[in-house]
Design a protein around this motif. Structure first.
Motif, PDB file in Angstrom:
ATOM      1  N   UNK A   1       0.831  -1.204   0.000  1.00 35.30           N
ATOM      2  CA  UNK A   1       0.000   0.000   0.000  1.00 35.30           C
ATOM      3  C   UNK A   1       0.868   1.258   0.000  1.00 35.30           C
ATOM      4  N   UNK A   2       1.979   1.204   0.705  1.00 32.89           N
ATOM      5  CA  UNK A   2       2.860   2.362   0.742  1.00 32.89           C
ATOM      6  C   UNK A   2       3.504   2.618  -0.609  1.00 32.89           C
ATOM      7  N   UNK A   3       3.781   1.561  -1.365  1.00 33.57           N
ATOM      8  CA  UNK A   3       4.366   1.739  -2.696  1.00 33.57           C
ATOM      9  C   UNK A   3       3.441   2.588  -3.558  1.00 33.57           C
ATOM     10  N   UNK A   4       2.142   2.293  -3.498  1.00 35.69           N
ATOM     11  CA  UNK A   4       1.202   3.095  -4.271  1.00 35.69           C
ATOM     12  C   UNK A   4       1.203   4.547  -3.852  1.00 35.69           C
ATOM     13  N   UNK A   5       1.295   4.784  -2.561  1.00 39.57           N
ATOM     14  CA  UNK A   5       1.345   6.161  -2.057  1.00 39.57           C
ATOM     15  C   UNK A   5       2.633   6.854  -2.479  1.00 39.57           C
ATOM     16  N   UNK A   6       3.740   6.131  -2.420  1.00 31.76           N
ATOM     17  CA  UNK A   6       5.034   6.704  -2.807  1.00 31.76           C
ATOM     18  C   UNK A   6       4.997   7.169  -4.260  1.00 31.76           C
ATOM     19  N   UNK A   7       4.374   6.346  -5.122  1.00 30.77           N
ATOM     20  CA  UNK A   7       4.353   6.697  -6.543  1.00 30.77           C
ATOM     21  C   UNK A   7       3.391   7.836  -6.845  1.00 30.77           C
ATOM     22  N   UNK A   8       2.529   8.179  -5.907  1.00 30.21           N
ATOM     23  CA  UNK A   8       1.632   9.320  -6.091  1.00 30.21           C
ATOM     24  C   UNK A   8       2.132  10.552  -5.341  1.00 30.21           C
ATOM     25  N   UNK A   9       3.285  10.448  -4.718  1.00 30.88           N
ATOM     26  CA  UNK A   9       3.800  11.530  -3.880  1.00 30.88           C
ATOM     27  C   UNK A   9       4.208  12.704  -4.754  1.00 30.88           C
ATOM     28  N   UNK A  10       3.533  13.824  -4.622  1.00 31.39           N
ATOM     29  CA  UNK A  10       3.754  14.973  -5.516  1.00 31.39           C
ATOM     30  C   UNK A  10       4.754  15.982  -4.986  1.00 31.39           C
ATOM     31  N   UNK A  11       5.120  15.887  -3.706  1.00 33.49           N
ATOM     32  CA  UNK A  11       5.998  16.892  -3.100  1.00 33.49           C
ATOM     33  C   UNK A  11       7.235  16.211  -2.524  1.00 33.49           C
ATOM     34  N   UNK A  12       8.314  16.129  -3.318  1.00 27.36           N
ATOM     35  CA  UNK A  12       9.513  15.425  -2.847  1.00 27.36           C
ATOM     36  C   UNK A  12      10.136  16.017  -1.595  1.00 27.36           C
TER      37      UNK A  12
ATOM     38  N   UNK B   1      11.754  10.276   3.657  1.00 21.27           N
ATOM     39  CA  UNK B   1      11.389  11.005   2.446  1.00 21.27           C
ATOM     40  C   UNK B   1      11.264  10.041   1.275  1.00 21.27           C
ATOM     41  N   UNK B   2      10.442  10.416   0.307  1.00 19.19           N
ATOM     42  CA  UNK B   2      10.241   9.612  -0.900  1.00 19.19           C
ATOM     43  C   UNK B   2      11.428   9.802  -1.833  1.00 19.19           C
ATOM     44  N   UNK B   3      11.874   8.685  -2.435  1.00 23.36           N
ATOM     45  CA  UNK B   3      13.062   8.742  -3.295  1.00 23.36           C
ATOM     46  C   UNK B   3      12.781   8.450  -4.749  1.00 23.36           C
ATOM     47  N   UNK B   4      11.605   7.893  -5.096  1.00 28.76           N
ATOM     48  CA  UNK B   4      11.347   7.522  -6.491  1.00 28.76           C
ATOM     49  C   UNK B   4       9.977   8.010  -6.926  1.00 28.76           C
ATOM     50  N   UNK B   5       9.777   8.017  -8.249  1.00 25.72           N
ATOM     51  CA  UNK B   5       8.482   8.344  -8.829  1.00 25.72           C
ATOM     52  C   UNK B   5       8.054   7.213  -9.758  1.00 25.72           C
ATOM     53  N   UNK B   6       6.822   7.277 -10.241  1.00 29.30           N
ATOM     54  CA  UNK B   6       6.292   6.226 -11.111  1.00 29.30           C
ATOM     55  C   UNK B   6       7.109   6.119 -12.395  1.00 29.30           C
ATOM     56  N   UNK B   7       7.400   4.890 -12.802  1.00 31.94           N
ATOM     57  CA  UNK B   7       8.113   4.648 -14.046  1.00 31.94           C
ATOM     58  C   UNK B   7       7.184   4.904 -15.220  1.00 31.94           C
TER      59      UNK B   7
END
Length: 274
Positions: A35-46, A89-95
Motif C-alpha cells: 500500500x505504501x508503494x502506491x502512495x510513494x508513486x503518487x507523492x507529488x511533493x519530494x 522522504x520519498x526517493x522515487x516516482x512512477x516509471x
C-alpha cells in the motif's frame, strides 16, 4: 482521538481502506509495504516528509516493529530514504514507458535512474498450444521458443514478460538472449516491418501475486505485442503484465495531413526491451 486519515488528501486516505487482511498468508508488513508503494508513486511533493512510524502505526493499527519492517524494505529497495533527525522522504516516482517511433524502454528506465534488472523464469522450446499458435499464426504443435522473465527497478519487481518466437528463427539463442533485449537481437537477423500493441487494465491473479508481490485483485496493466517482418510473418508475440501502481504509459506519434508517417520516422531506434 481524530482519525489520522481524516487529515490526509483523498488519494492517501484511500490506501488505508479496506483494513489489512489479518487472515491472509501475506504478512502484515508486506501488505503495508504494497500500500505504501502506491502512495510513494503518487507523492507529488519530494520535499515533504513522509509519514512517521507513529502515524503509520495508527493508520494500520499495527505495532511499531511491523511498520519498521515495511519501511526498512522500502529503504533497502531505494523507494524511501531515512535520516536521523530529519525523518523519512520519498526517493522515487512512477516509471513511465513512452510509446513512439524512437521508443527504447531500457534506456528510458536507465535515464530515470532505475535500470532494468531482468530475472529469467522460463527459457524453453516447446510445441505451440492453441493459444500460442493463434498468437503467432502457426500450426498447433509448431516449435516455438517461450521466454518468461520478470523485470525489476530498484529491486522492486514491476513487470512479467511472456514472449513467443518461431523456434527455427532463433535456433542458436541461449538464455543470455532472454536477459538482454530479444527484440534487438531479432532485428539483427530479420527486417522488422511493423509492431502492433494493445494496453488493457486488469487485476492481479496468482502469477502476479507470486512474481510481482501484489495482493490478489490489485490493479495491473497488460500490454500485448506482435511484431512482423518484411514478408508479413509474425516473428514475435506475447504480452507484459505491469504493476498498475508503478508503471504508466504515454504515447507519442508523428502526425501528417495525408495520414502517412514522415519518411525516416520509424527506424531501428524503435528497438526497446521486448
Amino acid at each position: 482521538m481524530q482519525d489520522v486519515s481524516d487529515s490526509l488528501p483523498v488519494l492517501e486516505a484511500d490506501w488505508v481502506n479496506p483494513p489489512l487482511d489479518r487472515t491472509s498468508p501475506l504478512p502484515l508488513y508486506a501488505q503495508i509495504k504494497q500500500r505504501l508503494i502506491g502512495t510513494i508513486l503518487r507523492w507529488e511533493q519530494p520535499d515533504r516528509r513522509f509519514f512517521s512510524d507513529e502515524e503509520l502505526c495508527e493508520m494500520f493499527c499495527v505495532s511499531r516493529d511491523t511498520v519498521r519492517q515495511a519501511l526498512s524494505e522500502l529503504v533497502r529497495e531505494g523507494m524511501l530514504t531515512r535520516s536521523r533527525g530529519l525523518g523519512t522522504f520519498v526517493a522515487v516516482r512512477k516509471l513511465e514507458e513512452r510509446f513512439g517511433p524512437g521508443m527504447d524502454f531500457m534506456r528510458q528506465w536507465e535515464a530515470a535512474g532505475t535500470p532494468i534488472q531482468p530475472t529469467l523464469l522460463v527459457f524453453e522450446r516447446c510445441g505451440a498450444d492453441d493459444q500460442i499458435a493463434a498468437a503467432l499464426e502457426v500450426e498447433v504443435g509448431a516449435r516455438v521458443l517461450f521466454i518468461k522473465r520478470t523485470r525489476a527497478a530498484a529491486r522492486v519487481p514491476v513487470a512479467i514478460d511472456y514472449r513467443y518466437l518461431p523456434a527455427d528463427l532463433v535456433a542458436d539463442w541461449d538464455e543470455s538472449a532472454a536477459l538482454a533485449s530479444p527484440l534487438h537481437l531479432l532485428w539483427q537477423r530479420v527486417e522488422l516491418r511493423s509492431g502492433d500493441f494493445g494496453i488493457e487494465a486488469g487485476i492481479a491473479g496468482p502469477e502476479e501475486v507470486e512474481y510481482l508481490h501484489l495482493a490478489a485483485g490489485a490493479p495491473v496493466l497488460t500490454r500485448t505485442l506482435r511484431y512482423r517482418d518484411a514478408t508479413g510473418r509474425l516473428v514475435m508475440a506475447g504480452h507484459t503484465v505491469h504493476r498498475g501502481d508503478l508503471v504508466r504509459y504515454s504515447l507519442s506519434m508523428p502526425l501528417s495531413r495525408d495520414g502517412k508517417a514522415p519518411a525516416g520516422e520509424i527506424d531501428k531506434s524503435g528497438v526497446h526491451d521486448d
